[in-house]
Design an enzyme around this catalytic site. Sequence first.
Site, PDB file in Angstrom:
ATOM      1  N   SER A 189       0.828  -1.200   0.000  1.00 28.26           N
ATOM      2  CA  SER A 189       0.000   0.000   0.000  1.00 28.26           C
ATOM      3  C   SER A 189       0.874   1.267   0.000  1.00 28.26           C
ATOM      4  CB  SER A 189      -0.962  -0.035   1.186  1.00 28.26           C
ATOM      5  OG  SER A 189      -1.971   0.936   1.044  1.00 28.26           O
TER       6      SER A 189
ATOM      7  N   ASP B 284     -10.031  -5.120  -4.492  1.00 32.08           N
ATOM      8  CA  ASP B 284      -9.448  -4.126  -3.591  1.00 32.08           C
ATOM      9  C   ASP B 284     -10.312  -2.874  -3.634  1.00 32.08           C
ATOM     10  OD1 ASP B 284      -7.883  -2.130  -2.345  1.00 32.08           O
ATOM     11  OD2 ASP B 284      -6.015  -3.107  -2.931  1.00 32.08           O
TER      12      ASP B 284
ATOM     13  N   HIS C  67      -7.910  -5.360  -0.051  1.00 34.70           N
ATOM     14  CA  HIS C  67      -6.659  -4.611   0.094  1.00 34.70           C
ATOM     15  C   HIS C  67      -5.712  -5.325   1.057  1.00 34.70           C
ATOM     16  CE1 HIS C  67      -4.163  -1.089  -0.273  1.00 34.70           C
ATOM     17  NE2 HIS C  67      -4.163  -0.882   1.033  1.00 34.70           N
TER      18      HIS C  67
END
Length: 322
Positions: free
Chosen positions: A143, A273, A302
């Site tokens: 991320s 996601d 995610h």
Amino acid sequence: MSSQASNPSRRNALVGSAAAVAAVALPLAAASSDSQAAGAAKVQKTVSTITTRDGVEIYFKDWGPRGGQPVILSHGWPLNADSWESAAFHLANNGFRVITHDRRGHGRSSQPWDGNDMDHYADDLAQLIEALDLKNIILAGFSTGGGEVARYVGRHGTKRVAKLALVSAVTPLMAKTATNPGGLPVEVFDGIRAASIANRGQLYLDFASGPFFNYNRPGAKPSQALINAFYNQGMQGGHKNTYDSIKAFSETDFRDDLKKFDKPTLIIHGEDDQVVPIDAAGRAAAKLVPHAKLITYPGAPHGLTDTHKDRFNADFLAFAKS
């Protein structure tokens, strides 16, 4: 007057000797000064922290055999190194030396008021690598950490890097712009900022209970333990730091950074996601890194490093060993 002083040849010899000593002493003094300056510029290190050149203390974990190939895992927002525990434990048990760090302002690192941006994150990472004198690194980011890894390559190159990995990464650019029409409107991130100001703890609980792990999908079976872990890690971070980081992960353009990826690269992204949509992120990044291997996980959220950890750990280990 002494005989030494009245003897011209003796006097000239003494002057010549003094000059010779000075000629040697001056470079030595300069070298000593340079050495002291270099020493002052060195990154300070303890067993579990470094202090950056701008005075920020960065906490890190160093797991596995010291002779193993180093793997650095950079975490997401608003988390810390603990979010990588499953993968780090798996890799360390398979012979790799695994370093995970708390980004500035997050976890156990100090909370500077300024410098909560991708350039500083990348420079902090570079100083951690320098302090531990790591080479032949497998460098991976999840991320926001994917952005940190990309900016590290953009600013510091890949001399110390063997392989790169982007996992659910925010690269190449999250926010919608004229040149990035597939991005998310800035109002999405304004909403996150507003929620952080209104009730940061509630934001983290809602985020973990919903889109981060896809617990808001029909038939999902939420893990309260994962939700609690996310909340606890988020609340360890500084309020100002995690607030500023929203802009850093959403508005930083990593397209030029990705074009500098010249090492084997793995991109892993969940097809469902909800936080960093795959088309604007994983698939878009793969187009900018044409030699990259893209692996997508059907239905994965995610936070796939937890929800799909067995598959992720196997895929990442296979890449690390390849």
